[in-house]
Design a protein around this motif. Sequence first.
Motif, short mmCIF file in Angstrom:
data_model
loop_
_atom_site.label_atom_id
_atom_site.label_comp_id
_atom_site.label_asym_id
_atom_site.label_seq_id
_atom_site.Cartn_x
_atom_site.Cartn_y
_atom_site.Cartn_z
N GLY A 175 7.65 -5.68 -3.47
CA GLY A 175 6.40 -5.03 -3.83
C GLY A 175 6.33 -4.86 -5.35
N THR A 176 5.28 -4.21 -5.80
CA THR A 176 5.06 -3.98 -7.23
C THR A 176 4.81 -2.50 -7.46
N ASN A 177 5.44 -1.93 -8.46
CA ASN A 177 5.19 -0.53 -8.80
C ASN A 177 3.87 -0.42 -9.54
N VAL A 178 3.02 0.46 -9.07
CA VAL A 178 1.72 0.71 -9.70
C VAL A 178 1.82 2.06 -10.40
N SER A 179 1.83 2.05 -11.71
CA SER A 179 1.99 3.29 -12.47
C SER A 179 0.71 4.12 -12.43
N GLN A 180 0.83 5.39 -12.77
CA GLN A 180 -0.31 6.30 -12.73
C GLN A 180 -1.48 5.79 -13.57
N GLY A 181 -2.65 5.70 -12.95
CA GLY A 181 -3.86 5.31 -13.64
C GLY A 181 -3.99 3.84 -13.98
N SER A 182 -3.03 3.03 -13.61
CA SER A 182 -3.08 1.61 -13.96
C SER A 182 -3.98 0.83 -13.00
N THR A 183 -4.39 -0.35 -13.44
CA THR A 183 -5.20 -1.25 -12.60
C THR A 183 -4.47 -2.57 -12.48
N MET A 184 -4.28 -3.02 -11.25
CA MET A 184 -3.59 -4.26 -10.97
C MET A 184 -4.56 -5.22 -10.27
N LEU A 185 -4.26 -6.52 -10.38
CA LEU A 185 -5.04 -7.54 -9.68
C LEU A 185 -4.11 -8.35 -8.79
N GLY A 186 -4.67 -8.92 -7.74
CA GLY A 186 -3.90 -9.76 -6.85
C GLY A 186 -4.83 -10.61 -6.00
N VAL A 187 -4.25 -11.46 -5.15
CA VAL A 187 -5.05 -12.30 -4.27
C VAL A 187 -4.34 -12.46 -2.94
N VAL A 188 -5.11 -12.46 -1.87
CA VAL A 188 -4.58 -12.72 -0.53
C VAL A 188 -5.38 -13.86 0.08
N GLY A 189 -4.72 -14.65 0.91
CA GLY A 189 -5.38 -15.77 1.57
C GLY A 189 -5.33 -15.62 3.08
N PHE A 190 -6.34 -16.13 3.74
CA PHE A 190 -6.41 -16.09 5.20
C PHE A 190 -6.78 -17.49 5.69
N SER A 191 -5.94 -18.05 6.55
CA SER A 191 -6.14 -19.42 7.03
C SER A 191 -7.28 -19.47 8.04
N VAL A 192 -8.31 -20.27 7.72
CA VAL A 192 -9.49 -20.39 8.59
C VAL A 192 -9.77 -21.87 8.81
#
Length: 229
Positions: A175-192
């Motif tokens: 996982g990734t630590n998300v510090s107080q007040g920070s903004t993170m980006l990511g992406v998830v995929g779903f097979s269709v």
Amino acid sequence: MSKRICVVLAAGALMLSAAGCSGGDDEKTPHADASSSGPAPGASRSAPEYAKYSDFPGKDFATTEPGLSLGVRVKPIDTAWSPELAGVSADAGKHFFAVYVAVTGELADRGVNNAKLDYLRLKYKPTDPICGPEQSGYCFRDAYPKSQLADLQEVQQDAGGKWRDYAWHNMSVMGTNVSQGSTMLGVVGFSVSDAEKATGFELCGPTKASSVDTDNFACVPIDTPERSQ
């Protein structure tokens, strides 16, 4: 009046006319400078930049990974059909429905340790009623691949604000630590399946009150991009 005087007067009139035209050009100079400082017609514009989570438009939801007491807020910011995502290729006859998300801590005054995207689900109305598991006329798909979370400023610096161009990697365990007040980006995929004509897509996630029953997951609607084929 003599011809000599007429010639002199005519010459004077021409000089005054020339001076008047010159003055008109000077008055237009600031406008010419202002237009020259802007982008040329047809020039490409940079991707929008966001400084914090609340800058991103759209709806979000709070979700908590099963077994944990503190979760994150998730906001879908972009969707795309992709044959490959985060270093993983989709199976033949399928594409990944990629959902790019902004993530921040559930509570503004504290961070979150080991935040992950692998608990997110895709919810949609299928054309084929047999998709399993099916509940209330909807189907659900598990997230795969699931990227690491990257700091918003890092993505904007490395990829010019274009999160689709960032070097995403599939992260299935850590996982990734998300510090107080920070903004993170990511992406998830779903097979269709490419043959699937599903509608009503939503991004969902478990909550403290409902960590297993997908019917009661927190969800927000997401845009469906046009397929290229």
